[in-house]
Design an enzyme around this catalytic site. Structure first.
Site, mmCIF file in Angstrom:
data_model
loop_
_atom_site.group_PDB
_atom_site.id
_atom_site.type_symbol
_atom_site.label_atom_id
_atom_site.label_comp_id
_atom_site.label_asym_id
_atom_site.label_seq_id
_atom_site.Cartn_x
_atom_site.Cartn_y
_atom_site.Cartn_z
ATOM 1 N N SER A 304 10.554 7.571 10.154
ATOM 2 C CA SER A 304 9.154 7.156 10.260
ATOM 3 C C SER A 304 9.023 5.680 9.974
ATOM 4 C CB SER A 304 8.303 7.926 9.246
ATOM 5 O OG SER A 304 8.582 7.485 7.917
ATOM 6 N N ASP A 305 8.022 5.039 10.583
ATOM 7 C CA ASP A 305 7.656 3.728 10.096
ATOM 8 C C ASP A 305 7.152 3.919 8.661
ATOM 9 O OD1 ASP A 305 7.186 1.031 9.924
ATOM 10 O OD2 ASP A 305 6.094 0.902 11.814
ATOM 11 N N CYS A 306 7.304 2.888 7.852
ATOM 12 C CA CYS A 306 7.159 3.071 6.409
ATOM 13 C C CYS A 306 5.737 3.448 6.012
ATOM 14 C CB CYS A 306 7.628 1.827 5.678
ATOM 15 S SG CYS A 306 9.412 1.548 5.931
ATOM 16 N N ALA A 308 4.236 6.107 7.148
ATOM 17 C CA ALA A 308 3.538 6.806 8.231
ATOM 18 C C ALA A 308 3.266 8.263 7.883
ATOM 19 C CB ALA A 308 4.344 6.716 9.529
#
Length: 771
Positions: A304-306, A308
């Site tokens: 995941s993007d951080c 998210a």
């Protein structure tokens, strides 16, 4: 696409003194995790590890991973599906930080890599930003840069200053010129971005020919998908809902990621913050399990993007509870949670107890993560005894990598304007030079974002002053609220030539920072115009930027003889700028983005549609669809020499073996018609001038008007380097279904039947495609 030419290095004929580090090292608060624990499966340190199957390097990786996962408790598994993974002491598995960045060199962003002058490695080579790399249109250069970055990353790992998983490259399409992160990407074109992503991933990972499962470092293509808005007029990337048609998803946004996984064999994909048609990317099983893992067959992990995952609950309001947010994302196919608060670490066990998350889903995730680390040799003991064990501090900031950074900057500079061949300047005829502008003595601004600590800096002022006596006047800062004109005008009036170095920096375009205007910041235009009026000698404008800048006023100002776009040219960008201005290097870059007029900002950045709309007056996006006027078009770039192009051979007719059924205007691009749809185009290129130079050869296609296609699309490109009067034949192998297909309104790839216009330079060739 034809094979890429070798990288040609041009060494400056003068010495440049380097600048000591001007950045403060950003140390982490705690001791490096790589110093705290032994390496996994280091049997020399602990012979007990030899009894574990997962430590046996002779066993197949899948068998080793399966053995490891069966030995782990649920708590231990959960600890290894979050980005700061907890150690498993009883199995000798150390703590691991997954988050490292290598966008254009090993970066300080993230917690997986660190520079520390008190230890071994205090800096690494800082290459130009990807937007500059793309402007070179040189695939072999993309690959060489990534190889150099991987070497430095492995060297840092060997001395305990880095991990092995790097969340780069950024292969989002640069859809709108206001996007602050556009500098991180290869530009607006799908093919260029796809080719760049594949080359960069392969250069980072460098799989062993004898064992393709082994990786040097693991790359990650991000951010999937339709993600290219950070913070614009109340819209936030954390909550933005990208309303995207099936046609635009398949045609524009997804192809680079598909190429990354299927052609580049990328070890990781990062899902983005935003929703896509109402569903957050990191909670979408159709996207993660269905497309990435199912159709594209990702051999690696999805991260995941951080933050998210937590944003599913506290930003999107998509999950009702924190526990549900964790369950949704892991069930959708997420393998690794990048989260500063570790939502997965805190709530995954509760999700299992609540029946929302099954243990097999956690097993799947930890298996994908551990397999990636296994492929990297993380479970092979002391890395200094492995195939990359000799890499260390001596392999970071080498003369070769620093020259590669300079060469990349040279190839990425684009000559936009050159009245009466004023450029290159002859340093023997110029006794004095005024260097004016906010970026005239830039150091930190040259390296853009997601930066590391450079080996050294060479600013434009340093590069130019090595050959000519210079006077420097900054005039104003980048935001340029109140330029100081008197001193700047006085310097220009007294000098034999004036170089104005202007444009942007991360103050005006960056992560979190989208622009609202695409003109030069503040009063920079006033500074330029006032200086150009009084300059004694020729005025050369050098523009720093990631996205387009409306410099139309300078293009029509006859006092401004030349304009260069330098992007964000990396640690030694000043050398490259000087080499181009003084003719030690012939510029060969081409714009990887359209430069729009400032009026383009009247259209909403939040509108994701690519095609123009006559009803609303929206002119479309990128060179493929944009119907309005440009300051400079995609692919624009001048040279100090001239080139002649000739199409040597190209078919006039291509027949598809498609049968007679179906739509008479197009055929399915995934069917039997594709088996014999490849043909060759040969283009002869001759350097007809007096100076050696590089030339990107861009092959475009205009398809028949079926399924509302692009008005023009890049089909293939290559780059040649030719001496005066030298010629070469560039061969393009084109597959109709892969390279020239269009996308219908339902998101299906089709080959249109009818007449295509193929274009190289100013040459046109008609190709008829028949059923």
């Amino acid at each position: 696409m034809a094979s890429s030419p070798p990288i040609i290095f041009v060494t400056s004929i003068f010495l440049i003194s380097t600048l000591a580090f001007a950045q403060e090292v950003k140390p982490h608060n705690d001791t490096s995790p790589y110093e705290k624990a032994p390496f996994a499966c280091d049997v020399d340190a602990n012979p007990e590890f030899a009894k574990f199957t997962f430590c046996d390097q002779k066993k197949p990786i899948d068998e080793r991973v399966a053995d490891l996962v069966t030995r782990m408790t649920l708590k231990e598994k959960i600890g290894y599906i979050k980005s700061s993974s907890k150690e498993v002491e009883r199995l000798g598995i150390p703590y691991y930080r997954w988050w490292s960045e290598a966008l254009h060199g090993v970066s300080t962003t993230g917690n997986g890599s660190e520079f520390n002058s008190a230890r071994n490695i205090s800096g690494a080579t800082s290459f130009p930003m990807p937007i500059n790399m793309a402007a070179s249109f040189n695939v072999s250069l993309f690959y060489a840069i990534a190889r150099a970055v991987a070497n430095e990353a492995r060297a840092m790992y060997n001395v305990g200053q880095a991990g092995l998983t790097f969340w780069s490259p950024n292969i989002n399409i640069f859809r709108d010129p206001r996007w602050g992160r556009g500098m991180e990407t290869p530009g607006e074109d799908t093919l260029l971005t796809s080719v760049f992503g594949v080359a960069y991933i392969k250069g980072l990972q460098q799989p062993d020919d004898n064992n393709p499962e082994k990786l040097k470092v693991a790359g990650c293509c991000k951010h999937l998908t339709a993600y290219d808005l950070d913070g614009w007029k109340g819209y936030s990337r954390f909550t933005f809902n990208s309303v995207v048609s099936k046609q635009d998803l398949e045609e524009t946004f997804n192809p680079p990621f598909k190429s990354c996984v299927m052609e580049g064999q990328g070890a990781s994909i990062m899902c983005s913050y935003n929703k896509i048609n109402g569903t957050p990317a990191c909670a979408d099983p159709d996207l993660l399990k269905g497309l990435v893992r199912g159709q594209w067959k990702l051999n690696g992990y999805i991260v995941s993007d951080c933050n998210a995952v937590q944003f599913l609950y506290n930003r999107h309001d998509y999950a009702k509870t924190r526990i549900e947010a964790v369950a949704m994302s892991v069930n959708a196919g997420l393998d690794l949670d990048c989260d500063h608060e570790s939502y997965v670490g805190k709530f995954a066990h509760s999700a299992v107890n609540a029946g929302l998350l099954k243990v097999p889903e956690i097993d799947r995730a930890v298996t994908n993560n551990m397999k990636t680390l296994m492929r990297l040799g993380f479970f092979d003991g002391n890395p200094r005894k492995g195939i990359y064990g000799k890499l260390g501090p001596k392999d970071v900031c080498t003369p070769a990598t620093e020259e590669l950074a300079r060469e990349t900057a040279r190839q990425g500079i684009v000559l936009l304007k050159n009245i009466r061949e004023t450029l290159p300047l002859n340093p023997t005829n110029i006794k004095s030079m005024a260097v004016i502008g906010p970026n005239g003595n830039a150091t930190r601004a040259m390296i853009g974002n997601y930066e590391g600590i450079p080996c050294s800096y060479i600013s434009p002022l340093q590069g130019l002053s090595a050959s000519v006596k210079t006077t420097f006047v900054r005039g104003c800062n980048v935001t340029c609220e109140e330029p100081i004109l008197d001193e700047a005008k006085k310097a220009a009036a007294a000098a034999d030539a004036t170089v104005l170095v202007v444009g942007g920096s991360t103050d005006i375009e960056d992560e979190f920072v989208d622009r609202e205007e695409i003109s030069l910041p503040g009063e920079q235009e006033k500074l330029i115009s006032e200086v150009s009026k009084v300059s004694k000698g020729p005025v050369i404008l050098v523009v720093f930027s990631g996205g387009s800048m409306d410099v139309g006023f300078a293009n029509t100002d006859n006092n401004i003889k030349g304009i260069l776009w330098a992007g964000y040219p990396g640690q030694h960008g000043g050398v490259a700028i000087a080499d181009v201005i003084f003719g030690r290097y012939n510029p060969s870059g081409r714009l990887p983005v359209t430069w729009y007029p400032r009026e383009y900002t009247q259209y909403s950045m939040a509108r994701m549609h690519m095609r123009p709309n006559k009803t609303s007056g929206f002119p479309g996006r990128t060179y493929k669809f944009y119907t309005g006027p440009t300051v400079y078009p995609f692919g624009h770039g001048l040279s100090y020499t001239t080139f002649d192009h000739q199409i040597v051979s190209a078919p006039k007719v291509v027949k598809l073996n498609s049968g007679k059924k179906g739509n008479p205007k197009s055929v399915d691009a995934s069917g039997r018609a594709c088996k014999k749809s490849t043909f060759e185009i040969r283009v002869r290129v001759k350097n007809t001038g007096k100076m050696a130079g590089g030339r990107p050869i861009l092959l475009y296609s205009t398809p028949p008007p079926v399924h509302n296609p692009p008005q023009k699309m890049l089909v293939a490109f290559d780059k040649v380097f030719l001496k005066p009067q030298e010629q070469a034949v560039v061969k393009f192998r084109v597959n109709m279904c892969k390279d020239m297909s269009v996308v219908d309104e339902q998101g299906n790839r089709k080959v249109a039947v009818g007449n295509y216009k193929l274009q190289v330079a100013k040459l046109n060739h008609t190709l008829e495609v028949r059923r």
